[in-house]
Design an enzyme around this catalytic site. Structure first.
Site, mmCIF file in Angstrom:
data_model
loop_
_atom_site.group_PDB
_atom_site.id
_atom_site.type_symbol
_atom_site.label_atom_id
_atom_site.label_comp_id
_atom_site.label_asym_id
_atom_site.label_seq_id
_atom_site.Cartn_x
_atom_site.Cartn_y
_atom_site.Cartn_z
ATOM 1 N N HIS A 218 0.750 -0.952 -0.212
ATOM 2 C CA HIS A 218 -0.008 0.334 0.292
ATOM 3 C C HIS A 218 0.744 0.949 -0.336
ATOM 4 O O HIS A 218 0.700 2.288 -0.082
ATOM 5 C CB HIS A 218 -0.655 -0.211 1.093
ATOM 6 C CG HIS A 218 0.042 -0.053 2.655
ATOM 7 N ND1 HIS A 218 -0.021 -1.172 3.418
ATOM 8 C CD2 HIS A 218 0.135 1.021 3.685
ATOM 9 C CE1 HIS A 218 0.465 -0.569 4.376
ATOM 10 N NE2 HIS A 218 0.566 0.972 4.429
ATOM 11 N N SER A 328 4.466 1.580 8.036
ATOM 12 C CA SER A 328 4.087 0.462 7.284
ATOM 13 C C SER A 328 5.483 -0.181 6.541
ATOM 14 O O SER A 328 6.052 0.727 6.030
ATOM 15 C CB SER A 328 3.363 1.201 6.284
ATOM 16 O OG SER A 328 1.736 1.497 6.615
#
Length: 374
Positions: A218, A328
């Site tokens: 992502h 992330s």
């Protein structure tokens, strides 16, 4: 040289290339644990130094036993997990005929009703359903011998949630658990001094591979340019998948290179990566990321489907480790074994929470990459 500077340097390009008694499991070499790693386990897991050392050794033994125990259980295999209290791997079986063979590998045994194959089949049916926002995730829980569906407590009575649960129960044995919040990804807007940027997003480097590094899908699309902590060009996303999966890999060049290291951020010594042997459910695990740095916890579940607002992501591993926006893509590591890259979760490192990662071996296999190891 600061930790940040070291990450910039390391982020960079791949270098060329049948007795009655149960026998004891095969001897396992002592895991190499730095003083910092042991200190982090003491702080985050509430262990003493000797307990942390003993747990690392027991977890390494359990990981070595797991494959043998699974084969011994055959079709009756119902899943396995590491029991921190006993320090042993527990294996679920659906019939007692295989119990002695499983015990002979060094594992404990628990009799259950449903096999892992039956539970996996039920989960696959649930994967085909469209989940509302109030459903956080679902996974096979070998200890519960059910497919556990995690529902946001405040959304439990929502009609769409109730409809999803009714359809999920038709797929097989289901247990519903309430959670505090729905998971979200941990990407963040640009801030100075962190590992890498793409567009206006900051994420964290996962693990070095020959030719680049792996991270979360992502964080960027194929072809997206990647900049390092100092704003200089590193390379570009060569492959990326999100949702359905949450993994990607970035090629590196422009004077950057790769080394088999995970940053300890001053909390622990920088950790060498020596392989990617998968840790069992119940094992301790630690995470390194560019926002909240180094934190530890336990593996809670495997092969969980996580329902992000962008779509479901499959085959994730859930942990009790906290994380925050910007983490992330960062590294999940157990001892010196790479486990996966940070995807998302709920909570933060002040109040606690849960975090999911995409397993490293799936990423390596998908893109034909080779982990850079010490």
């Amino acid at each position: 040289m600061s930790a940040l500077l070291l990450l910039g340097a390391w982020a960079a390009v791949g270098l060329a290339p049948a007795a009655a008694a149960t026998p004891a499991p095969a001897p396992v070499s002592e895991p190499q644990a730095s003083a910092g790693l042991l200190a982090a386990m003491q702080q985050d897991l509430g262990l003493t130094k000797s307990q942390a050392e003993a747990r690392l050794t027991a977890e390494q033994t359990a990981a070595a036993v797991e494959g043998k125990a699974r084969r011994a259980a055959g079709a009756s295999f119902g899943g396995s997990w590491f029991d921190a209290d006993s320090g042993k791997l527990t294996v679920a079986v659906t019939d007692g005929l295989h119990a002695d063979a499983v015990r002979a590998t060094g594992a404990s045994v628990r009799l259950v009703t449903h096999s892992a194959q039956q539970l996996d089949s039920a989960k696959k049916k649930i994967d085909k359903l469209s989940a509302p926002a109030g459903v956080g995730s679902w996974h096979v829980d070998p200890k519960a011998n059910r497919v556990v569906v995690n529902v946001v407590a405040s959304e439990r009575r929502d009609n769409d949630v109730q409809d999803f649960l009714a359809r999920a129960r038709q797929a097989g044995p289901v247990q519903v658990k309430e959670v505090t919040a729905a998971p979200t990804t941990f990407a963040a807007g640009t801030v100075g001094g962190d590992p890498y940027y793409t567009g206006n997003v900051r994420c964290s480097i996962g693990f070095s591979v020959y030719g680049g590094f792996v991270t979360a899908g992502h964080c960027g699309q194929p072809g997206a340019a990647v900049r390092g902590w100092d704003g200089s060009a590193i390379g570009a996303f060569q492959g990326s998948s999100f949702p359905d999966n949450d993994y990607a890999w970035v090629s590196v060049g422009n004077g950057w290179w790769t080394v088999p290291v995970v940053l300890g951020w001053g909390t622990v010594s920088d950790q060498l990566v020596r392989g990617s042997a998968e840790a069992p459910v119940g094992a301790s695990i630690c995470r390194s990321g560019s926002t909240s740095h180094w934190h530890c916890g336990n593996v809670l579940a495997k092969n969980e489907t996580v329902n992000y607002s962008q779509g479901a992501v499959h085959q994730m591993t859930k942990t009790s480790v906290c994380a925050e926006p910007g983490d992330s893509g960062g590294s999940f590591i157990s001892g010196d074994q790479a486990q996966g890259v940070t995807s998302g979760g709920w909570g933060n490192c002040s109040g606690g929470g849960e975090t999911w990662y995409q397993p490293i071996n799936e990423i390596l296999g998908r893109y034909g990459l080779t982990l850079h190891t010490a």
